[in-house]
Each structure stands twice: as structure tokens, then as C-alpha cells.
Write an enzyme that holds these catalytic residues in place. Structure first.
Site, PDB file in Angstrom:
ATOM      1  N   ASP A 190       1.170  -0.951  -0.331  1.00  0.00           N
ATOM      2  CA  ASP A 190      -0.026   0.189  -0.176  1.00  0.00           C
ATOM      3  C   ASP A 190       0.561   0.651   0.149  1.00  0.00           C
ATOM      4  O   ASP A 190       2.608   1.141   0.503  1.00  0.00           O
ATOM      5  CB  ASP A 190      -0.715   0.181   1.318  1.00  0.00           C
ATOM      6  CG  ASP A 190      -1.376   1.491   1.462  1.00  0.00           C
ATOM      7  OD1 ASP A 190      -2.512   1.133   0.121  1.00  0.00           O
ATOM      8  OD2 ASP A 190      -1.333   1.942   2.305  1.00  0.00           O
ATOM      9  N   ASP A 233      -0.017   5.019   0.802  1.00  0.00           N
ATOM     10  CA  ASP A 233       0.219   6.036   1.569  1.00  0.00           C
ATOM     11  C   ASP A 233      -0.490   5.492   3.481  1.00  0.00           C
ATOM     12  O   ASP A 233      -0.903   4.908   3.226  1.00  0.00           O
ATOM     13  CB  ASP A 233      -1.706   7.049   1.295  1.00  0.00           C
ATOM     14  CG  ASP A 233      -1.563   7.853   0.067  1.00  0.00           C
ATOM     15  OD1 ASP A 233      -1.017   8.887   0.336  1.00  0.00           O
ATOM     16  OD2 ASP A 233      -2.446   7.408  -1.100  1.00  0.00           O
TER      17      ASP A 233
HETATM   18 MG    MG Z   1      -2.615   3.251   3.674  1.00  0.00          MG
END
Ligand code: MG
Length: 214
Positions: A12, A14
Site C-alpha cells: 500500500d 499512503d
Molecule cells: Mg494506507
């Protein structure tokens, strides 16, 4: 594809690779002021990071979602570098995994164009083999973004690394082992509730699972 030939490690973006939440939240809140609407609190927004932008806005101002998204998408790319930085050790871990022969991709709910721009602005582009955004298919916790990323890499997946239960459920749905970092969006108890294979304050332990490939 047999497990022994799989080389894919998915991350992932962010809250996992990049400490980007303050800039995202600033742009998210900016849109309310831009349209003259009452804004939620910083903490209310923080708890929703990782969901699609339109869904996040629908939680606070369901009648103004398209205009808020437009305002965000104008503001964010001009400001996403202000405070955002890769978390400590991220660059070193990505570089080590590359050198060990693994194929690395981002699998994010961000739109593809925004995800690519942001990865490059953070200096992570040369360390990743692919950046997979979400557009036109179900977002995490659905596994679609992982399947798209692995197809682009041309390999099977080993680990999904994330900072929310959405990432972990997506990884599990795709048949990957899951690694939760505690420096992002979801608190430890929420992450633990999704039963990741690893729950860690940084990425160092990932290296112990992934020795150099022959
Ligand atoms: Mg995230």
C-alpha cells in the site's frame, strides 16, 4: 504459478510507504472551505484514510461529493509534497528487496495518474517495478488491485504490506501473506483484528522473511 516461482511483494502507498496523511487531510479539508461548507475535524478525516475519496466525502457532505472531489484533485497535486516523506527505512528495505531479486509494486486505492505522480515526487519510482492504482474495478478490501499489480509484474504474490485492515483483507483474499505496519492509519487493535501474519512498527522484519533468491 507455483509458490516457488512467485516473486511479487505488494505495498500500500499512503500510510505504509509514505507518511502522507497530513497533506491528504489538508487537501481534503481545503475543499470544504473552497466550497463554503462546514468542515469535519482532522481526526474524523484521519480515521477514513484508505477509502476512496468520493466515499470519504459522502460521509460528511453527501450532497456535494463531485464538487469536493474536484476541489481536492486541484489542490492535492500542488501540495502533496509539502510534508509527505517516505517512512524511515522504507527506501533501504525496498532497495534490499530489489537486490534480492523480488518484484515490487504499489497497490493503492489512489487513482493511477495521481499514484504515479506521487510515487515519483517521493523519489520511490526507481525502486518499484510497477505502480498500480485503482480505477474501474472494486477497491480494497476487494483483491482486484492486487491481481492487476501481479499481472503487470508477471509473477505470483508473496506478501501484501499495508497500514489498514482493508489492505490486509485484500491481501488475504488474494492468497498472500500479510504484513501490517503500525505507523499509519489504523491503530494496533484494528490491525490485529484482521489477523495479519506480521504486525510491526516498521518494515525491518519483512527482510527476515525474504532471503535472496537464487
Ligand atoms: Mg494506507
Amino acid at each position: 504459478m507455483s509458490a516457488s516461482s512467485s516473486r511479487g511483494i505488494l505495498f500500500d502507498l499512503d500510510g505504509t510507504l509514505v507518511d502522507s496523511l497530513p497533506d491528504i487531510i489538508d487537501s481534503f479539508l481545503h475543499a470544504f472551505g473552497h466550497l463554503g461548507l462546514p468542515a469535519p475535524t482532522y481526526e474524523q478525516v484521519r480515521a477514513l484514510i484508505g477509502h476512496p475519496l468520493d466515499w470519504m466525502y459522502s460521509q460528511f457532505a453527501p450532497d456535494h461529493v463531485p464538487a469536493l472531489c474536484v476541489a481536492y484533485r486541484e489542490h492535492y497535486p500542488l501540495n502533496f509534497h509539502r510534508r509527505s516523506r517516505p517512512y524511515p527505512g522504507v527506501v533501504e528495505v525496498l532497495r534490499a528487496l530489489r537486490e534480492r531479486g523480488y518484484l515490487l509494486a504499489v497497490a493503492t486505492t489512489k487513482r493511477p495518474d495521481m499514484a504515479r505522480k506521487f510515487v515519483d515526487a517521493m523519489g520511490l519510482g526507481p525502486l518499484l517495478h510497477h505502480v498500480q492504482g485503482t480505477d474501474g474495478f472494486p477497491h480494497k478490501p476487494a483483491p482486484d488491485v492486487i491481481h492487476h499489480a501481479l499481472a503487470a509484474l508477471g509473477t505470483g504474490g508473496l506478501w501484501m504490506v499495508g497500514d489498514t485492515a482493508l489492505d490486509l483483507r485484500a491481501g488475504q483474499a488474494a492468497g498472500l501473506r500479510t504484513y501490517a505496519v503500525t505507523w499509519g492509519t489504523h491503530p494496533v487493535d484494528v490491525l490485529a483484528g484482521a489477523s495479519p501474519d506480521e504486525l510491526q512498527p516498521d518494515l525491518q522484519r519483512l527482510l527476515t522473511h525474504l532471503p535472496p533468491l537464487a
